[in-house]
Design an enzyme around this catalytic site. Sequence first.
Site, short mmCIF file in Angstrom:
data_model
loop_
_atom_site.label_atom_id
_atom_site.label_comp_id
_atom_site.label_asym_id
_atom_site.label_seq_id
_atom_site.Cartn_x
_atom_site.Cartn_y
_atom_site.Cartn_z
N GLU A 1 -9.50 -1.94 5.58
CA GLU A 1 -10.13 -1.67 6.86
C GLU A 1 -11.33 -2.59 7.08
O GLU A 1 -11.81 -3.21 6.12
CB GLU A 1 -10.58 -0.20 6.90
CG GLU A 1 -9.42 0.81 6.80
CD GLU A 1 -8.62 0.95 8.08
OE1 GLU A 1 -8.46 -0.04 8.83
OE2 GLU A 1 -8.12 2.05 8.34
N ASP B 1 0.82 -1.21 0.00
CA ASP B 1 0.00 0.00 0.00
C ASP B 1 0.86 1.26 0.00
O ASP B 1 2.06 1.21 0.23
CB ASP B 1 -0.95 0.00 1.21
CG ASP B 1 -0.27 -0.42 2.52
OD1 ASP B 1 0.97 -0.30 2.60
OD2 ASP B 1 -0.96 -0.85 3.44
N ASN C 1 -7.12 -3.17 14.56
CA ASN C 1 -8.51 -3.46 14.21
C ASN C 1 -8.62 -4.64 13.24
O ASN C 1 -9.68 -4.86 12.65
CB ASN C 1 -9.19 -2.22 13.63
CG ASN C 1 -8.54 -1.74 12.34
OD1 ASN C 1 -7.59 -2.37 11.84
ND2 ASN C 1 -9.02 -0.65 11.78
#
Length: 259
Positions: A143, A67, A136
């Site tokens: 995400e 990324d 997370n």
Amino acid sequence: MRVVILPTEVEASNFAGQFITDYINNNKNPIVGLATGGSVLLTYEALINHYKNGMLSFKNTITFNLDEYIGLPPNHIQSYRNYMNQKLFDHIDIDPNNVYIPECFDENFDSASSNYEANIAKHGGIGLQLLGVGSNGHIGFNEPTSSLQSRTRVKTLTKNTLSKNARFFKPHENQPSLALTMGIGTIMEAKNILLIGLGKHKSKAVADVVEGPLSAFCPGSALQNHLNATIVLDKLAASDLKLYDYYLQTEKMKTKYNC
Ligand code: GLP
């Protein structure tokens, strides 16, 4: 999934460094997917040491990073390209033409994404993908609620990720809230996956990845569907695993019976 638990961050990172070294040394044209962030820093140090000790050359290796931030000018100090140069590429013998990092400076997100996918395919796919995990459960910048089939594209970063990564930016620096990231589907096509988790602050995410339900809410849980995924952890990152003792026992058996 193979789960390897080692006492310290250094031991877990040395395991990861050796794993990548073995992959590169056993393949004529190694294609390695790389990650950024704090979790992989000691792994990169181990790779640099192997290179300096003559155990490893990157001459034939092609790399694809997971990324990159959107909105930073080329070679900005906080870009992942700059991170990779500083933490790894400037210290090894890799050919800069063999380094791929997603980038998009003109808002043409779709073509930047499809070109990145096309480049991976052109080289025959990623042989070994290194991953960290966000607290997370994100992998790359996928995400929670990212499609488990997603491809390279732009993602909006969550507040959680922005606050965790704020430590890398100076107070006056603009922290991007968008990134171009390989998708979960892209990552899952790598022939082998190595995820490293270090520290107590990763223990819940690690438990969700390894033992939680397969769910887009924990993107890393997609790895439960991968045939060759290895998760290497220090004791603290492993501390919320229900089958902690079983994983230790499995590794003992693996050593004893070479299986
Ligand atoms: C970052 C990166 C990921 C990385 C993860 C964990 O935001 N996009 O590739 O694995 O989050 O970061 P760290 O290792 O710093 O905890």
